[in-house]
Design a protein around this motif. Sequence first.
Motif, short mmCIF file in Angstrom:
data_model
loop_
_atom_site.label_atom_id
_atom_site.label_comp_id
_atom_site.label_asym_id
_atom_site.label_seq_id
_atom_site.Cartn_x
_atom_site.Cartn_y
_atom_site.Cartn_z
N LEU A 1 3.50 25.47 -47.72
CA LEU A 1 2.22 25.96 -47.23
C LEU A 1 1.21 24.83 -47.09
N THR A 2 0.33 24.99 -46.13
CA THR A 2 -0.79 24.05 -45.97
C THR A 2 -2.10 24.80 -46.25
N GLN B 1 -4.46 25.17 -44.18
CA GLN B 1 -4.73 26.00 -42.99
C GLN B 1 -3.96 27.32 -43.06
N ASP B 2 -2.73 27.27 -43.59
CA ASP B 2 -1.96 28.51 -43.77
C ASP B 2 -2.69 29.44 -44.72
N LYS C 1 -5.38 31.40 -43.07
CA LYS C 1 -4.84 32.49 -42.27
C LYS C 1 -4.42 33.65 -43.17
N ILE C 2 -3.77 33.35 -44.27
CA ILE C 2 -3.33 34.39 -45.20
C ILE C 2 -4.54 35.12 -45.77
N ALA D 1 5.66 29.11 -46.42
CA ALA D 1 5.20 29.72 -45.18
C ALA D 1 6.40 30.13 -44.36
N GLU E 1 7.27 30.63 -40.46
CA GLU E 1 6.74 30.42 -39.12
C GLU E 1 7.85 30.52 -38.09
N LYS F 1 4.22 29.28 -35.01
CA LYS F 1 3.23 30.31 -35.34
C LYS F 1 3.51 30.87 -36.73
N LEU F 2 2.49 30.85 -37.59
CA LEU F 2 2.61 31.41 -38.93
C LEU F 2 2.69 32.93 -38.83
N ASP G 1 4.54 34.88 -45.34
CA ASP G 1 4.90 33.98 -46.44
C ASP G 1 5.93 34.66 -47.32
#
Length: 92
Positions: free
Chosen positions: A15-16, A18-19, A22-23, A63, A65, A70-71, A74
């Motif tokens: 995971l980042t 940025q992820d 989004k979560i 994550a 994707e 595209k995510l 998870d």
Amino acid sequence: MAAVIEGRKVVLRALTEQDMQKIQQWEIDEEIGNLMGKDPATHLAHLEWYDRMLHGNRGKLLAIETKSGKLIGDIGLGEISWRRREAELAVV
């Protein structure tokens, strides 16, 4: 970033931050949040959870994707007991 596990249609990777943003947006959405079984978390609480998952030894999170990047979700192991070799699996 190198793929951790690559399948025919999806990639599981670390995971980042940025992820995590989004979560958190998914959790805030009432319909998606209800499906996830979560109450909307504050940004600080969410970052603390992310830090525990990233650096702790009681949970691991990846994550999910698409091959196009595209995510879409998870997958994680929580409440890991290394001694008893058991954990809870969650897929969102």
